[in-house]
Write a protein that holds these residues in place. Structure first.
Motif, mmCIF file in Angstrom:
data_model
loop_
_atom_site.group_PDB
_atom_site.id
_atom_site.type_symbol
_atom_site.label_atom_id
_atom_site.label_comp_id
_atom_site.label_asym_id
_atom_site.label_seq_id
_atom_site.Cartn_x
_atom_site.Cartn_y
_atom_site.Cartn_z
ATOM 1 N N ASN A 1 -4.913 -3.558 9.265
ATOM 2 C CA ASN A 1 -5.505 -2.258 9.013
ATOM 3 C C ASN A 1 -4.610 -1.405 8.129
ATOM 4 O O ASN A 1 -5.084 -0.706 7.231
ATOM 5 C CB ASN A 1 -5.745 -1.532 10.338
ATOM 6 C CG ASN A 1 -7.207 -1.253 10.568
ATOM 7 O OD1 ASN A 1 -8.024 -1.456 9.688
ATOM 8 N ND2 ASN A 1 -7.511 -0.801 11.771
ATOM 9 N N LYS A 2 -3.323 -1.440 8.366
ATOM 10 C CA LYS A 2 -2.367 -0.659 7.590
ATOM 11 C C LYS A 2 -2.330 -1.137 6.133
ATOM 12 O O LYS A 2 -2.319 -0.327 5.203
ATOM 13 C CB LYS A 2 -0.976 -0.771 8.222
ATOM 14 C CG LYS A 2 0.025 0.165 7.622
ATOM 15 C CD LYS A 2 1.335 0.083 8.356
ATOM 16 C CE LYS A 2 2.331 1.064 7.743
ATOM 17 N NZ LYS A 2 3.611 0.991 8.418
ATOM 18 N N ASP A 3 -2.333 -2.447 5.921
ATOM 19 C CA ASP A 3 -2.351 -2.997 4.561
ATOM 20 C C ASP A 3 -3.632 -2.619 3.822
ATOM 21 O O ASP A 3 -3.606 -2.308 2.637
ATOM 22 C CB ASP A 3 -2.203 -4.527 4.595
ATOM 23 C CG ASP A 3 -0.818 -4.968 5.031
ATOM 24 O OD1 ASP A 3 0.121 -4.154 4.918
ATOM 25 O OD2 ASP A 3 -0.691 -6.118 5.484
ATOM 26 N N GLU A 4 -4.723 -2.645 4.550
ATOM 27 C CA GLU A 4 -6.020 -2.282 3.955
ATOM 28 C C GLU A 4 -6.019 -0.820 3.532
ATOM 29 O O GLU A 4 -6.497 -0.463 2.452
ATOM 30 C CB GLU A 4 -7.138 -2.553 4.976
ATOM 31 C CG GLU A 4 -8.532 -2.337 4.442
ATOM 32 C CD GLU A 4 -8.945 -3.376 3.425
ATOM 33 O OE1 GLU A 4 -9.826 -3.045 2.609
ATOM 34 O OE2 GLU A 4 -8.395 -4.488 3.423
ATOM 35 N N LYS A 5 -5.464 0.056 4.371
ATOM 36 C CA LYS A 5 -5.390 1.481 4.038
ATOM 37 C C LYS A 5 -4.505 1.709 2.817
ATOM 38 O O LYS A 5 -4.829 2.500 1.930
ATOM 39 C CB LYS A 5 -4.848 2.279 5.221
ATOM 40 C CG LYS A 5 -5.850 2.480 6.321
ATOM 41 C CD LYS A 5 -5.250 3.302 7.446
ATOM 42 C CE LYS A 5 -6.242 3.435 8.594
ATOM 43 N NZ LYS A 5 -5.666 4.194 9.706
ATOM 44 N N GLU A 6 -3.383 1.014 2.745
ATOM 45 C CA GLU A 6 -2.479 1.146 1.601
ATOM 46 C C GLU A 6 -3.161 0.680 0.307
ATOM 47 O O GLU A 6 -3.023 1.300 -0.739
ATOM 48 C CB GLU A 6 -1.198 0.343 1.837
ATOM 49 C CG GLU A 6 -0.276 0.941 2.866
ATOM 50 C CD GLU A 6 0.272 2.290 2.430
ATOM 51 O OE1 GLU A 6 0.611 2.459 1.246
ATOM 52 O OE2 GLU A 6 0.346 3.182 3.296
ATOM 53 N N ARG A 7 -3.899 -0.420 0.402
ATOM 54 C CA ARG A 7 -4.594 -0.954 -0.771
ATOM 55 C C ARG A 7 -5.663 0.025 -1.258
ATOM 56 O O ARG A 7 -5.789 0.282 -2.447
ATOM 57 C CB ARG A 7 -5.221 -2.305 -0.435
ATOM 58 C CG ARG A 7 -5.779 -3.029 -1.647
ATOM 59 C CD ARG A 7 -6.342 -4.385 -1.306
ATOM 60 N NE ARG A 7 -7.406 -4.342 -0.327
ATOM 61 C CZ ARG A 7 -8.672 -4.024 -0.596
ATOM 62 N NH1 ARG A 7 -9.022 -3.703 -1.806
ATOM 63 N NH2 ARG A 7 -9.579 -4.031 0.352
ATOM 64 N N ARG A 8 -6.414 0.610 -0.327
ATOM 65 C CA ARG A 8 -7.445 1.587 -0.693
ATOM 66 C C ARG A 8 -6.823 2.832 -1.329
ATOM 67 O O ARG A 8 -7.339 3.384 -2.286
ATOM 68 C CB ARG A 8 -8.255 1.975 0.536
ATOM 69 C CG ARG A 8 -9.229 0.922 0.956
ATOM 70 C CD ARG A 8 -10.056 1.377 2.110
ATOM 71 N NE ARG A 8 -10.948 0.317 2.546
ATOM 72 C CZ ARG A 8 -11.654 0.351 3.645
ATOM 73 N NH1 ARG A 8 -11.584 1.415 4.447
ATOM 74 N NH2 ARG A 8 -12.438 -0.649 3.965
ATOM 75 N N LYS A 9 -5.705 3.268 -0.770
ATOM 76 C CA LYS A 9 -5.011 4.442 -1.298
ATOM 77 C C LYS A 9 -4.531 4.193 -2.734
ATOM 78 O O LYS A 9 -4.690 5.034 -3.622
ATOM 79 C CB LYS A 9 -3.819 4.767 -0.387
ATOM 80 C CG LYS A 9 -3.207 6.098 -0.600
ATOM 81 C CD LYS A 9 -2.071 6.285 0.412
ATOM 82 C CE LYS A 9 -1.725 7.716 0.596
ATOM 83 N NZ LYS A 9 -0.621 7.893 1.546
ATOM 84 N N LEU A 10 -3.978 3.007 -2.965
ATOM 85 C CA LEU A 10 -3.516 2.640 -4.304
ATOM 86 C C LEU A 10 -4.692 2.544 -5.280
ATOM 87 O O LEU A 10 -4.598 3.016 -6.410
ATOM 88 C CB LEU A 10 -2.767 1.306 -4.243
ATOM 89 C CG LEU A 10 -2.175 0.799 -5.543
ATOM 90 C CD1 LEU A 10 -1.116 1.778 -6.036
ATOM 91 C CD2 LEU A 10 -1.567 -0.574 -5.344
ATOM 92 N N ASN A 11 -5.802 1.975 -4.831
ATOM 93 C CA ASN A 11 -6.999 1.888 -5.680
ATOM 94 C C ASN A 11 -7.506 3.272 -6.063
ATOM 95 O O ASN A 11 -7.902 3.500 -7.200
ATOM 96 C CB ASN A 11 -8.112 1.102 -4.978
ATOM 97 C CG ASN A 11 -7.909 -0.380 -5.071
ATOM 98 O OD1 ASN A 11 -7.152 -0.857 -5.909
ATOM 99 N ND2 ASN A 11 -8.582 -1.121 -4.205
#
Length: 156
Positions: free
Chosen positions: A3-13
Motif C-alpha cells: 500500500n505504501k509503495d502504491e501511494k508513493e507511485r501515485r504521488k510521483l505520477n
C-alpha cells in the motif's frame, strides 16, 4: 508495504503530470498563419466548390460549395499550422536592441538555439508595430525580416 509503495507511485505520477501540464501552459502556441491560411482556404474552397457543384450537381450548386468550404478550410489550416511550427522551431531570443543616432532603423541582436548571435535592421515603423523588447522570442520570417512570437501585442 504494498500500500505504501502504491501511494508513493501515485504521488510521483501526480507530480510528473503536474510538471508536464505546467510546461505545456508556459510554452505559448504561436498561431499567425494558421488563421490566415484557413481564411484563404475557405475563399478558394467556395470558388472550387461552385465549380464542383456546377459540374456534378447541376440542380444544386450549394452542395458543391459545402464540400469546397470544408476541404479548403482544412487544407488552409494544415498549411498554416506547418508554417507556424517551422517559425516556432526556429525561434530566437532578443539579446539587445540598439538605437543609433543618425539611423532611422533599429539594430536588434538575437541569439538562436545554437547560441549564434544575429543582427537585424528593423524600421522604426516595424519596431512600433511589433513592440520588440529584450528577452522576447522572435523568428526570421524571410531573409532579414523579424516577427514577434510573444504576447506583447496580445497574440500568442
Amino acid at each position: 508495504m504494498r500500500n505504501k509503495d502504491e501511494k508513493e507511485r501515485r504521488k510521483l505520477n501526480r507530480k510528473l503530470m503536474k510538471r508536464t501540464f505546467l510546461s505545456e501552459i508556459r510554452e505559448p502556441k504561436f498561431q499567425k498563419y494558421a488563421n490566415e491560411y484557413m481564411g484563404i482556404g475557405m475563399c478558394l474552397g467556395v470558388s472550387l466548390g461552385l465549380i464542383y457543384g456546377n459540374l456534378f450537381f447541376s440542380d444544386s450548386i450549394g452542395v458543391g460549395m459545402c464540400f469546397g468550404i470544408s476541404i479548403g478550410m482544412s487544407l488552409g489550416l494544415a498549411i498554416g499550422q506547418e508554417k507556424d511550427r517551422k517559425l516556432w522551431e526556429s525561434r530566437m531570443e532578443i539579446s539587445k536592441i540598439e538605437h543609433l543616432a543618425g539611423f532611422s532603423e533599429v539594430f536588434i541582436y538575437a541569439i538562436d538555439k545554437d547560441g549564434n548571435e544575429k543582427e537585424f535592421r528593423v524600421s522604426a515603423k516595424t519596431m512600433k508595430a511589433e513592440k520588440f523588447k529584450a528577452g522576447d522570442k522572435v523568428a526570421e520570417e524571410r531573409e532579414g525580416v523579424l516577427i514577434s512570437l510573444e504576447t506583447s501585442k496580445g497574440k500568442e
